[in-house]
Motif scaffolding. Structure first.
Motif, PDB file in Angstrom:
ATOM      1  N   UNK A 156      57.659 -40.070   4.864  1.00 43.24           N
ATOM      2  CA  UNK A 156      58.973 -39.791   5.451  1.00 43.24           C
ATOM      3  C   UNK A 156      59.516 -38.435   5.012  1.00 43.24           C
ATOM      4  N   UNK A 157      59.423 -38.133   3.747  1.00 42.61           N
ATOM      5  CA  UNK A 157      59.981 -36.880   3.219  1.00 42.61           C
ATOM      6  C   UNK A 157      58.919 -35.802   3.030  1.00 42.61           C
ATOM      7  N   UNK A 158      57.797 -35.921   3.765  1.00 42.52           N
ATOM      8  CA  UNK A 158      56.708 -34.941   3.690  1.00 42.52           C
ATOM      9  C   UNK A 158      56.246 -34.780   2.246  1.00 42.52           C
ATOM     10  N   UNK A 159      55.998 -35.899   1.583  1.00 44.79           N
ATOM     11  CA  UNK A 159      55.671 -35.893   0.152  1.00 44.79           C
ATOM     12  C   UNK A 159      54.273 -35.393  -0.154  1.00 44.79           C
ATOM     13  N   UNK A 160      53.298 -35.662   0.720  1.00 44.61           N
ATOM     14  CA  UNK A 160      51.927 -35.232   0.460  1.00 44.61           C
ATOM     15  C   UNK A 160      51.394 -34.468   1.658  1.00 44.61           C
ATOM     16  N   UNK A 161      50.457 -33.584   1.360  1.00 43.41           N
ATOM     17  CA  UNK A 161      49.853 -32.806   2.432  1.00 43.41           C
ATOM     18  C   UNK A 161      48.385 -32.538   2.153  1.00 43.41           C
ATOM     19  N   UNK A 162      47.643 -32.275   3.217  1.00 41.03           N
ATOM     20  CA  UNK A 162      46.240 -31.881   3.101  1.00 41.03           C
ATOM     21  C   UNK A 162      46.083 -30.613   3.924  1.00 41.03           C
ATOM     22  N   UNK A 163      45.540 -29.570   3.267  1.00 36.76           N
ATOM     23  CA  UNK A 163      45.313 -28.314   3.975  1.00 36.76           C
ATOM     24  C   UNK A 163      43.813 -28.073   4.033  1.00 36.76           C
ATOM     25  N   UNK A 164      43.328 -27.783   5.239  1.00 35.34           N
ATOM     26  CA  UNK A 164      41.935 -27.400   5.465  1.00 35.34           C
ATOM     27  C   UNK A 164      41.956 -25.969   5.977  1.00 35.34           C
TER      28      UNK A 164
END
Length: 173
Positions: free
Chosen positions: A147-155
């Motif tokens: 909901x709060x954009x807590x985790x991300x994955x960048x490729x």
């Protein structure tokens, strides 16, 4: 008919006429109105004239990146801008600036890139760009979840798109 009965009726008729006359005279007299009590005044609805003209906005909105107005105490940043810092592994710090619901700017020590949202979902949100972070040929994909954009994955990949580097990122406090 009896004379005594006629006198009694006449007496009743006279008294009734006098009472009716007295009532009609008192009804015509001006009376002083009583002052309304505080409770009556509060509960009484007040009529307020309304204008068809819209109110003039008094808030000043600055259309600038949050980083440019971070130290400015007078300016107001558009609510569509949301800036979040992520710490990623392998070691990388990413500053994500969500400009609106369809764009994000990722800034790292290697450079920055603007990505466009490619899906309609809100969990995860998927953003992609056609250049590498350093501005060269390649691509960047950013998936952010919760909901709060807590985790991300960048490729990300450079000119050799088969050599993809993946970063797992968590929002800092």
């Amino acid at each position: 008919m009896n004379v005594a009965l006629l006198k009694q009726w006449r007496h009743s008729l006279v008294v009734t006429a006098l009472l009716a006359g007295a009532l009609s005279i008192t009804a015509c007299q001006p009376k002083q109105e009583t002052e309304p009590s505080l409770e009556e005044s509060i509960s009484e609805e007040q009529a307020v004239p309304m204008s068809a003209e819209p109110a003039e906005p008094s808030d000043v909105v600055v259309d600038a990146p949050a980083s440019e107005v971070a130290d400015d105490t007078v300016a107001t940043v558009n609510t569509g801008v949301n800036q979040i810092t992520y710490l990623c592994s392998p070691e990388l710090e990413v500053e994500a600036t969500y400009k609106d619901t369809n764009q994000v700017v990722l800034a790292t020590a290697k450079g920055s890139v603007t990505l466009t949202k490619t899906n309609e979902a809100s969990n995860p949100e998927v953003f992609e760009g056609a250049t590498a972070i350093d501005g060269t040929t390649g691509f960047v994909q950013w998936r952010v979840a919760h909901k709060d954009r807590e985790t991300g994955v960048m490729r990300t990949a450079g000119t050799d798109t088969t050599n993809v580097t993946t970063y797992e990122c968590k929002k800092t406090q």
